[in-house]
Design a protein around this motif. Sequence first.
Motif, PDB file in Angstrom:
ATOM      1  N   GLU A 503       0.835  -1.218   0.000  1.00  0.00           N
ATOM      2  CA  GLU A 503       0.000   0.000   0.000  1.00  0.00           C
ATOM      3  C   GLU A 503       0.861   1.256   0.000  1.00  0.00           C
ATOM      4  N   ASN A 504       1.978   1.227   0.781  1.00  0.00           N
ATOM      5  CA  ASN A 504       2.884   2.379   0.772  1.00  0.00           C
ATOM      6  C   ASN A 504       3.476   2.577  -0.615  1.00  0.00           C
ATOM      7  N   ALA A 505       3.918   1.462  -1.248  1.00  0.00           N
ATOM      8  CA  ALA A 505       4.544   1.552  -2.576  1.00  0.00           C
ATOM      9  C   ALA A 505       3.557   2.165  -3.570  1.00  0.00           C
ATOM     10  N   LEU A 506       2.279   1.730  -3.468  1.00  0.00           N
ATOM     11  CA  LEU A 506       1.271   2.269  -4.386  1.00  0.00           C
ATOM     12  C   LEU A 506       1.000   3.738  -4.076  1.00  0.00           C
ATOM     13  N   LYS A 507       0.944   4.024  -2.717  1.00  0.00           N
ATOM     14  CA  LYS A 507       0.583   5.387  -2.309  1.00  0.00           C
ATOM     15  C   LYS A 507       1.665   6.398  -2.696  1.00  0.00           C
ATOM     16  N   TYR A 508       2.941   6.001  -2.524  1.00  0.00           N
ATOM     17  CA  TYR A 508       4.020   6.970  -2.732  1.00  0.00           C
ATOM     18  C   TYR A 508       4.644   6.897  -4.127  1.00  0.00           C
ATOM     19  N   SER A 509       3.934   6.280  -5.108  1.00  0.00           N
ATOM     20  CA  SER A 509       4.493   6.256  -6.471  1.00  0.00           C
ATOM     21  C   SER A 509       3.409   6.664  -7.466  1.00  0.00           C
ATOM     22  N   GLY A 534       8.712   5.372  -6.955  1.00  0.00           N
ATOM     23  CA  GLY A 534       8.004   6.536  -6.449  1.00  0.00           C
ATOM     24  C   GLY A 534       8.920   7.660  -5.987  1.00  0.00           C
ATOM     25  N   ILE A 535       8.435   8.393  -4.998  1.00  0.00           N
ATOM     26  CA  ILE A 535       9.120   9.619  -4.573  1.00  0.00           C
ATOM     27  C   ILE A 535      10.425   9.338  -3.828  1.00  0.00           C
ATOM     28  N   GLY A 536      10.594   8.080  -3.349  1.00  0.00           N
ATOM     29  CA  GLY A 536      11.818   7.751  -2.609  1.00  0.00           C
ATOM     30  C   GLY A 536      11.851   8.393  -1.234  1.00  0.00           C
ATOM     31  N   ILE A 537      12.918   8.097  -0.505  1.00  0.00           N
ATOM     32  CA  ILE A 537      13.033   8.614   0.872  1.00  0.00           C
ATOM     33  C   ILE A 537      14.411   9.256   1.023  1.00  0.00           C
ATOM     34  N   PRO A 538      14.504  10.494   1.499  1.00  0.00           N
ATOM     35  CA  PRO A 538      15.815  11.118   1.703  1.00  0.00           C
ATOM     36  C   PRO A 538      16.689  10.265   2.626  1.00  0.00           C
ATOM     37  N   LEU A 544      14.868   6.388   9.993  1.00  0.00           N
ATOM     38  CA  LEU A 544      13.853   6.891  10.937  1.00  0.00           C
ATOM     39  C   LEU A 544      12.426   6.508  10.563  1.00  0.00           C
ATOM     40  N   VAL A 545      12.233   6.081   9.295  1.00  0.00           N
ATOM     41  CA  VAL A 545      10.842   5.833   8.889  1.00  0.00           C
ATOM     42  C   VAL A 545      10.221   4.650   9.635  1.00  0.00           C
ATOM     43  N   PHE A 546      11.098   3.837  10.300  1.00  0.00           N
ATOM     44  CA  PHE A 546      10.546   2.713  11.075  1.00  0.00           C
ATOM     45  C   PHE A 546      10.206   3.140  12.505  1.00  0.00           C
ATOM     46  N   PHE A 549       5.429   7.382  14.343  1.00  0.00           N
ATOM     47  CA  PHE A 549       4.962   8.701  13.876  1.00  0.00           C
ATOM     48  C   PHE A 549       5.909   9.411  12.918  1.00  0.00           C
ATOM     49  N   HIS A 550       7.012   8.709  12.520  1.00  0.00           N
ATOM     50  CA  HIS A 550       7.950   9.435  11.658  1.00  0.00           C
ATOM     51  C   HIS A 550       7.518   9.373  10.198  1.00  0.00           C
ATOM     52  N   ARG A 551       7.388  10.524   9.587  1.00  0.00           N
ATOM     53  CA  ARG A 551       7.095  10.617   8.161  1.00  0.00           C
ATOM     54  C   ARG A 551       8.245  11.384   7.521  1.00  0.00           C
ATOM     55  N   ALA A 552       8.704  10.889   6.362  1.00  0.00           N
ATOM     56  CA  ALA A 552       9.857  11.533   5.724  1.00  0.00           C
ATOM     57  C   ALA A 552       9.502  12.969   5.350  1.00  0.00           C
ATOM     58  N   ARG A 553      10.557  13.820   5.244  1.00  0.00           N
ATOM     59  CA  ARG A 553      10.241  15.242   5.031  1.00  0.00           C
ATOM     60  C   ARG A 553       9.773  15.536   3.610  1.00  0.00           C
ATOM     61  N   GLY A 564       2.168   7.586  10.051  1.00  0.00           N
ATOM     62  CA  GLY A 564       3.562   7.228  10.340  1.00  0.00           C
ATOM     63  C   GLY A 564       3.648   6.083  11.336  1.00  0.00           C
ATOM     64  N   LEU A 565       2.638   5.196  11.301  1.00  0.00           N
ATOM     65  CA  LEU A 565       2.679   4.059  12.234  1.00  0.00           C
ATOM     66  C   LEU A 565       2.860   2.724  11.516  1.00  0.00           C
ATOM     67  N   GLY A 566       2.532   2.671  10.212  1.00  0.00           N
ATOM     68  CA  GLY A 566       2.537   1.394   9.480  1.00  0.00           C
ATOM     69  C   GLY A 566       3.882   0.687   9.521  1.00  0.00           C
ATOM     70  N   LEU A 567       4.970   1.409   9.210  1.00  0.00           N
ATOM     71  CA  LEU A 567       6.291   0.769   9.177  1.00  0.00           C
ATOM     72  C   LEU A 567       6.770   0.413  10.586  1.00  0.00           C
ATOM     73  N   TYR A 568       6.356   1.242  11.555  1.00  0.00           N
ATOM     74  CA  TYR A 568       6.717   0.949  12.955  1.00  0.00           C
ATOM     75  C   TYR A 568       6.118  -0.403  13.358  1.00  0.00           C
ATOM     76  N   THR A 592      13.034   0.423  -2.235  1.00  0.00           N
ATOM     77  CA  THR A 592      12.851  -1.023  -2.102  1.00  0.00           C
ATOM     78  C   THR A 592      12.847  -1.353  -0.624  1.00  0.00           C
ATOM     79  N   PHE A 593      11.735  -1.906  -0.160  1.00  0.00           N
ATOM     80  CA  PHE A 593      11.658  -2.358   1.228  1.00  0.00           C
ATOM     81  C   PHE A 593      11.956  -3.851   1.237  1.00  0.00           C
ATOM     82  N   ASN A 594      12.898  -4.268   2.115  1.00  0.00           N
ATOM     83  CA  ASN A 594      13.314  -5.670   2.182  1.00  0.00           C
ATOM     84  C   ASN A 594      12.958  -6.274   3.528  1.00  0.00           C
TER      85      ASN A 594
HETATM   86  P1  ADP Z   1       2.436   6.447   6.708  1.00  0.00           P
HETATM   87  O1  ADP Z   1       2.567   5.934   5.324  1.00  0.00           O
HETATM   88  O2  ADP Z   1       1.092   6.261   7.279  1.00  0.00           O
HETATM   89  O3  ADP Z   1       2.951   7.831   6.861  1.00  0.00           O
HETATM   90  P2  ADP Z   1       4.367   4.440   7.415  1.00  0.00           P
HETATM   91  O4  ADP Z   1       4.873   4.088   8.755  1.00  0.00           O
HETATM   92  O5  ADP Z   1       3.833   3.358   6.596  1.00  0.00           O
HETATM   93  O6  ADP Z   1       3.348   5.592   7.668  1.00  0.00           O
HETATM   94  O7  ADP Z   1       5.545   5.123   6.637  1.00  0.00           O
HETATM   95  C1  ADP Z   1       6.365   6.058   7.298  1.00  0.00           C
HETATM   96  C2  ADP Z   1       6.967   7.025   6.296  1.00  0.00           C
HETATM   97  O8  ADP Z   1       7.907   6.329   5.443  1.00  0.00           O
HETATM   98  C3  ADP Z   1       5.996   7.617   5.344  1.00  0.00           C
HETATM   99  O9  ADP Z   1       5.345   8.727   5.908  1.00  0.00           O
HETATM  100  C4  ADP Z   1       6.884   7.999   4.198  1.00  0.00           C
HETATM  101  O10 ADP Z   1       7.555   9.193   4.457  1.00  0.00           O
HETATM  102  C5  ADP Z   1       7.907   6.897   4.164  1.00  0.00           C
HETATM  103  N1  ADP Z   1       7.569   5.819   3.215  1.00  0.00           N
HETATM  104  C6  ADP Z   1       7.068   4.615   3.488  1.00  0.00           C
HETATM  105  N2  ADP Z   1       6.974   3.858   2.370  1.00  0.00           N
HETATM  106  C7  ADP Z   1       7.419   4.636   1.351  1.00  0.00           C
HETATM  107  C8  ADP Z   1       7.597   4.426  -0.048  1.00  0.00           C
HETATM  108  N3  ADP Z   1       7.260   3.272  -0.619  1.00  0.00           N
HETATM  109  N4  ADP Z   1       8.098   5.434  -0.756  1.00  0.00           N
HETATM  110  C9  ADP Z   1       8.449   6.615  -0.199  1.00  0.00           C
HETATM  111  N5  ADP Z   1       8.305   6.863   1.128  1.00  0.00           N
HETATM  112  C10 ADP Z   1       7.801   5.883   1.888  1.00  0.00           C
END
Ligand code: ADP
Length: 617
Positions: A503-509, A534-538, A544-546, A549-553, A564-568, A592-594
């Motif tokens: 869902e994240n991959a679909l949402k952020y691409s 998708g947009i990638g992560i800095p 920190l994305v794990f 509440f952390h969301r990338a900038r 920002g709870l899904g990956l946690y 790429t999430f592994n």
């Molecule tokens: P949420 O998506 O609800 O913000 P997550 O814990 O799933 O929470 O993800 C944390 C953060 O990681 C996201 O806010 C986003 O910044 C980054 N992220 C996660 N998956 C992706 C992805 N596939 N591409 C880019 N950024 C991602």
Amino acid sequence: MSGLDQLQYLSWVLYLVVFGLVLVRTIRRPTPAHVDMTLFFGAVATVIVLTTLSTKFHAAPSVIADDISAVALMALGYLLLRLVRDFSEVPTLLMRAVEVGMVASIASVLLVPQPIPAWLVLALLAYLVLVIGYDAGAFGRRAADTSGVTRRRMQAAAIGSLCVGLVLFVAGLGLVDADRAPVWNELSALLGLASGACYFIGFAPPTWLRRAWQEPEVRAFLSRARQLVSLPEVRDIVQDLERGAANAFGAPAARIALWDPDRQGLLVLSADGAELPPRLGQAWAEQRPTLVSDTAHGDVDGPSLLGVENARAALSAPIGGHDGRMGVLVVFAPASPLFANSDLELIQVLADQCAVILESKMLIDNSARVRAREESARLKEDFLSSAAHDLKTPLTSIVTQAQVLRRRAERDPTAPADRIGLDRLLQQSDRLKNLVLELLDVSRLEQGSLIGEREEVDLTELVNTLAQHDAVGWKRVQIETPRPVPASVDPPRFEQVVTNLVENALKYSPLQTPVLVSVWSANGEACLSVRDQGIGIPADDQPLVFERFHRARNVDDRRFAGMGLGLYIARGIVEQHGGRIWVESTPGLGSTFNVALPRGGPEAGVSETAPAESPNL
Ligand code: ADP
């Protein structure tokens, strides 16, 4: 007064001072070692006083005085050997032989008519030289296997005894070689002075000298101790302090017992919390350093209860902190120490240092606890405000949508149902439900109860089934699962991880780009990756994305909904399966999430090739 006389008087003064000091010490603390010291120096003092009276001051020569002086002189070797026996093993046969020799020599000086023949005098001197030589050797050996103040005092005692032996030897030479009597007299006076000085610093050293001798041990103890406060456990610190204290004394072991207010007892952490036997805790009761000789007596299991072998004596000192009593430091010794007073001073210095270190550790722990409480209160506040904020958005939409539907129904009760409005209502309710479920998962994760029963499943099948169930949502997803990949997982929870990553991959691409899910085995691990363009992560956000509440900038809250709870939660689930989760990403190009899980099953260890670095998406 000639120079020779001055030397002699000086050495006599030294001997008399030592005798006075050991006598006072014996009256205060009549240990066997102190009594033996007093007997030895008492005999020396008797010889000195009586000889001085008769030879220097020409007091009326008295047969009795001469006899007493001769008896005291002949007893010197034996009395010094008794002192040696107080700190080391002396063979019984040797002890008996020296006793017989002493009785025989005393009998001969008393019974043989004066003047005693020269050969007999020589034989008596030879007996004394041999015994005192042995005593000097015993002091020297003991000096070699101890450390600190005891070593230095033993060295002084060894040299002092050697000088006494040499004085007697030179006296023998004087008899044989009467022509050079003045030379021998001078040499003897010098050796006498040297022995007096050595005995003085060995048996009655001034305080400043004892302190100077203690310094290297205290310094060594402190240099290690300074780093101790950074150790995580009080138990580790205590064990290190115990080792340091034992080394400072050259003792086989030391123990620290700390007062436990709940159990109302002194507990030894390094002996699994065993209680300190009452006799060893005397220093606690009296709040001063104490010596317990013969530790086995009355406390059969005393030292062995604390895991200490071969301990016949124990020195202990109270550890007193700023706020009051903390515990006791006990140092065990294989025999009662000869110089107990020095050792008691040193153990108190070390116990005071232990107090400083243990107290600092407690203060650090307390402040860490206060900080942790503050941090947890802050996190709770963050959590509440963040959760409230995220729940408010769908809830407001639901309320607004419901009000719109009600107004419409009031205006025209016969109008057909507003399907779009109802769908929007359902959509927002779903979002709300998901947020609430995520919050519940977070609290379960923190209680460690997120994972249920695990079973052996095929991850390939699990991913394909998920894709079939949500064919519409997974339209953009390509699956690369060449063969079965068995793994032991809690299926619903692992599905949650895969769903979240997809869902994240679909949402952020972007909509037109594909998402690739691969499953394979490598090095005994079951691996899964989810790759998007998708947009990638800095880079600095990637670790920190794990976190909660952390969301990338680079994520805009208005464009991409999320808490920002899904990956946690995903990381919690993977780690509770004993696995790892990580991300590789280039901003603007994709992520790429592994996931790698330890794999069970017969094929574990067979390696397949990982998907190509840049799959042809
Ligand atoms: P949420 O998506 O609800 O913000 P997550 O814990 O799933 O929470 O993800 C944390 C953060 O990681 C996201 O806010 C986003 O910044 C980054 N992220 C996660 N998956 C992706 C992805 N596939 N591409 C880019 N950024 C991602």
